[in-house]
Design a protein around this motif. Structure first.
Motif, mmCIF file in Angstrom:
data_model
loop_
_atom_site.group_PDB
_atom_site.id
_atom_site.type_symbol
_atom_site.label_atom_id
_atom_site.label_comp_id
_atom_site.label_asym_id
_atom_site.label_seq_id
_atom_site.Cartn_x
_atom_site.Cartn_y
_atom_site.Cartn_z
ATOM 1 N N GLU A 1 0.833 -1.198 0.000
ATOM 2 C CA GLU A 1 0.000 0.000 0.000
ATOM 3 C C GLU A 1 0.869 1.250 0.000
ATOM 4 O O GLU A 1 2.006 1.240 0.467
ATOM 5 N N GLY A 2 0.310 2.346 -0.508
ATOM 6 C CA GLY A 2 1.036 3.606 -0.538
ATOM 7 C C GLY A 2 1.167 4.205 0.850
ATOM 8 O O GLY A 2 0.562 3.741 1.816
ATOM 9 N N PRO A 3 1.928 5.276 0.986
ATOM 10 C CA PRO A 3 2.211 5.850 2.303
ATOM 11 C C PRO A 3 1.111 6.745 2.856
ATOM 12 O O PRO A 3 1.116 7.072 4.039
ATOM 13 N N GLU A 4 0.174 7.178 1.983
ATOM 14 C CA GLU A 4 -0.836 8.131 2.407
ATOM 15 C C GLU A 4 -2.029 7.411 3.051
ATOM 16 O O GLU A 4 -2.333 6.258 2.725
ATOM 17 N N LEU A 5 -2.731 8.101 3.932
ATOM 18 C CA LEU A 5 -3.931 7.543 4.551
ATOM 19 C C LEU A 5 -4.932 7.107 3.483
ATOM 20 O O LEU A 5 -5.559 6.046 3.587
ATOM 21 N N ALA A 6 -5.073 7.896 2.432
ATOM 22 C CA ALA A 6 -6.032 7.575 1.375
ATOM 23 C C ALA A 6 -5.673 6.298 0.619
ATOM 24 O O ALA A 6 -6.510 5.744 -0.101
ATOM 25 N N ASP A 7 -4.426 5.811 0.771
ATOM 26 C CA ASP A 7 -3.991 4.597 0.091
ATOM 27 C C ASP A 7 -4.423 3.328 0.820
ATOM 28 O O ASP A 7 -4.278 2.229 0.278
ATOM 29 N N LYS A 8 -4.938 3.449 2.031
ATOM 30 C CA LYS A 8 -5.244 2.272 2.818
ATOM 31 C C LYS A 8 -6.449 1.522 2.246
ATOM 32 O O LYS A 8 -7.366 2.127 1.679
ATOM 33 N N ALA A 9 -6.438 0.226 2.402
ATOM 34 C CA ALA A 9 -7.517 -0.620 1.886
ATOM 35 C C ALA A 9 -8.860 -0.197 2.459
ATOM 36 O O ALA A 9 -8.988 0.016 3.669
ATOM 37 N N PHE A 10 -9.849 -0.058 1.576
ATOM 38 C CA PHE A 10 -11.230 0.254 1.939
ATOM 39 C C PHE A 10 -11.374 1.603 2.647
ATOM 40 O O PHE A 10 -12.354 1.843 3.356
ATOM 41 N N CYS A 11 -10.394 2.472 2.458
ATOM 42 C CA CYS A 11 -10.508 3.834 2.971
ATOM 43 C C CYS A 11 -11.636 4.561 2.225
ATOM 44 O O CYS A 11 -11.831 4.369 1.023
ATOM 45 N N ILE A 12 -12.378 5.365 2.933
ATOM 46 C CA ILE A 12 -13.450 6.183 2.355
ATOM 47 C C ILE A 12 -12.930 7.621 2.251
ATOM 48 O O ILE A 12 -12.310 8.122 3.198
ATOM 49 N N THR A 13 -13.187 8.268 1.138
ATOM 50 C CA THR A 13 -12.823 9.677 0.994
ATOM 51 C C THR A 13 -14.088 10.494 0.734
ATOM 52 O O THR A 13 -14.841 10.194 -0.198
ATOM 53 N N LEU A 14 -14.314 11.490 1.577
ATOM 54 C CA LEU A 14 -15.486 12.356 1.458
ATOM 55 C C LEU A 14 -15.105 13.683 0.820
ATOM 56 O O LEU A 14 -14.089 14.288 1.186
ATOM 57 N N ALA A 15 -15.937 14.143 -0.098
ATOM 58 C CA ALA A 15 -15.780 15.486 -0.650
ATOM 59 C C ALA A 15 -16.205 16.512 0.397
ATOM 60 O O ALA A 15 -16.936 16.186 1.342
ATOM 61 N N PRO A 16 -15.780 17.766 0.265
ATOM 62 C CA PRO A 16 -16.232 18.795 1.203
ATOM 63 C C PRO A 16 -17.758 18.827 1.284
ATOM 64 O O PRO A 16 -18.450 18.802 0.262
ATOM 65 N N GLY A 17 -18.272 18.848 2.500
ATOM 66 C CA GLY A 17 -19.710 18.881 2.720
ATOM 67 C C GLY A 17 -20.394 17.529 2.656
ATOM 68 O O GLY A 17 -21.585 17.422 2.954
ATOM 69 N N GLU A 18 -19.672 16.486 2.270
ATOM 70 C CA GLU A 18 -20.263 15.150 2.141
ATOM 71 C C GLU A 18 -20.211 14.413 3.474
ATOM 72 O O GLU A 18 -19.373 14.686 4.336
ATOM 73 N N SER A 19 -21.122 13.435 3.652
ATOM 74 C CA SER A 19 -21.115 12.600 4.856
ATOM 75 C C SER A 19 -21.405 11.160 4.456
ATOM 76 O O SER A 19 -21.935 10.887 3.375
ATOM 77 N N ARG A 20 -21.064 10.250 5.338
ATOM 78 C CA ARG A 20 -21.321 8.822 5.117
ATOM 79 C C ARG A 20 -21.747 8.204 6.450
ATOM 80 O O ARG A 20 -21.139 8.477 7.490
ATOM 81 N N THR A 21 -22.793 7.373 6.411
ATOM 82 C CA THR A 21 -23.266 6.669 7.600
ATOM 83 C C THR A 21 -23.079 5.170 7.415
ATOM 84 O O THR A 21 -23.443 4.625 6.375
ATOM 85 N N VAL A 22 -22.487 4.540 8.406
ATOM 86 C CA VAL A 22 -22.383 3.086 8.443
ATOM 87 C C VAL A 22 -22.984 2.628 9.770
ATOM 88 O O VAL A 22 -22.958 3.346 10.768
ATOM 89 N N SER A 23 -23.557 1.439 9.765
ATOM 90 C CA SER A 23 -24.206 0.966 10.995
ATOM 91 C C SER A 23 -24.127 -0.544 11.091
ATOM 92 O O SER A 23 -23.900 -1.245 10.084
ATOM 93 N N TYR A 24 -24.310 -1.038 12.286
ATOM 94 C CA TYR A 24 -24.443 -2.476 12.498
ATOM 95 C C TYR A 24 -25.465 -2.681 13.605
ATOM 96 O O TYR A 24 -25.703 -1.798 14.444
ATOM 97 N N GLN A 25 -26.065 -3.857 13.617
ATOM 98 C CA GLN A 25 -27.147 -4.163 14.560
ATOM 99 C C GLN A 25 -26.843 -5.455 15.296
ATOM 100 O O GLN A 25 -26.400 -6.431 14.688
ATOM 101 N N ALA A 26 -27.089 -5.455 16.586
ATOM 102 C CA ALA A 26 -26.945 -6.663 17.402
ATOM 103 C C ALA A 26 -28.327 -7.060 17.918
ATOM 104 O O ALA A 26 -29.062 -6.234 18.430
ATOM 105 N N LYS A 27 -28.648 -8.323 17.752
ATOM 106 C CA LYS A 27 -29.933 -8.870 18.204
ATOM 107 C C LYS A 27 -29.659 -10.046 19.127
ATOM 108 O O LYS A 27 -28.892 -10.951 18.786
ATOM 109 N N THR A 28 -30.275 -10.053 20.297
ATOM 110 C CA THR A 28 -30.054 -11.137 21.245
ATOM 111 C C THR A 28 -30.865 -12.367 20.852
ATOM 112 O O THR A 28 -31.939 -12.267 20.257
ATOM 113 N N LEU A 29 -30.323 -13.524 21.192
ATOM 114 C CA LEU A 29 -30.949 -14.793 20.847
ATOM 115 C C LEU A 29 -31.343 -15.551 22.116
ATOM 116 O O LEU A 29 -30.724 -15.399 23.147
#
Length: 292
Positions: A264-292
């Motif tokens: 991988e390259g030396p920059e943060l943006a080079d990291k695997a599965f890195c997300i890059t946001l444009a100015p003013g942009e946002s991204r939401t990720v979530s996960y859910q846990a359900k008891t059994l």
């Protein structure tokens, strides 16, 4: 500071340090979240941001400068602000400050929403670029679930169950990071992985890329109790418990990013599965846990 949440007969606690959900109890009082016993691991449910895992030599290039950053980033060490709260939910925020800018020179707003449901909880993380230039980041979950959950059971009474049969090797980390070509057979046309400490004593972390399943169950063969974690949209999934400790917990970790990968390259943006946001942009990720 801790916040208390309640949904029917289910309760939770959220810590403003790191915006962690540090306790979740069902209607019987059964606790699902690891208690942070330092004899095994003092963590409980840290948020990984703006990196996941470790950096090569602990350093990364950002905007032409080399900076050091500890494993999994700084968000888990930061005090969040309570932005809003209801009986069964809370939203906490973190924005850039002098300490974060020294490591990560971007303006951002990180919002974590912890929400109880009828049978578990949902953690949502929204990252917003509040600056005027592209902003790279990685993000991950690291939820420690008690394992075993009930008296009279052991770690090896539990198994990991996938909704689809999987054939997927586990990546093999070492002191220099990871290599996509350095793997070990793990899931071989199966939907079940019995828990055994030898995996973690040998590898430290089970790391999967390319799973077909978008959920997984940690469940006891004896009682049927456990937890189902759903992680749609996350490209990697890891399982971890402290090696050589016979520790009574398992972390289930959806990742958008990972430790340093060979080539991988030396920059943060080079990291695997890195997300890059444009100015003013946002991204939401979530996960859910359900008891059994």
């Amino acid at each position: 500071m801790e916040l208390e949440l309640k949904h029917g007969d289910r309760t939770a606690r959220v810590e403003t340090l790191g915006a962690e959900l540090v306790s979740y109890r069902d209607g019987t009082g059964r606790e699902y979240i690891w208690n942070g016993d330092p004899a095994y691991w003092p963590g409980r449910n840290p948020l990984l941001f703006p990196i996941v895992g470790g950096l090569k030599d602990g350093k990364i290039h950002v905007k032409g400068k080399e900076v050091s950053m500890e494993r999994h980033g700084f968000a888990r060490r930061q005090e969040f602000t309570v932005a809003a709260q209801g009986e069964d939910w809370a939203e906490l925020t973190l924005e850039q400050n002098e300490a974060t800018l020294a490591l990560y020179p971007w303006s951002f707003k990180l919002t974590v929403r912890q929400q109880l449901t009828d049978d578990g909880f949902v953690t949502s993380v929204t990252v917003a670029n509040t600056g005027d230039e592209p902003m790279p980041f990685c993000v991950g979950a690291h939820t420690g679930f008690r394992c075993p959950l009930d008296e009279g059971e052991s770690f090896t009474d539990y198994e990991i169950k996938f909704p689809q049969r999987e054939t997927c090797k586990t990546l093999v980390p070492d002191g220099e990071g990871m290599d996509w070509n350095r793997t070990l057979p793990c899931l071989e046309d199966t939907d079940t992985l019995p828990l055994d400490y030898h995996w973690f004593d040998q590898l430290d972390t089970l790391i999967f890329k390319g799973l077909k399943s978008e959920s997984v169950r940690l469940v006891s063969r004896k009682s049927g109790h456990g937890v189902e974690v759903s992680f749609p949209g996350w490209p990697m999934l890891a399982f971890w418990t402290m090696p050589h400790k016979q520790a009574p917990y398992l972390c289930i970790e959806p990742w958008h990013g990972c430790s340093a990968v060979a080539g991988e390259g030396p920059e943060l943006a080079d990291k695997a599965f890195c997300i890059t946001l444009a100015p003013g942009e946002s991204r939401t990720v979530s996960y859910q846990a359900k008891t059994l």
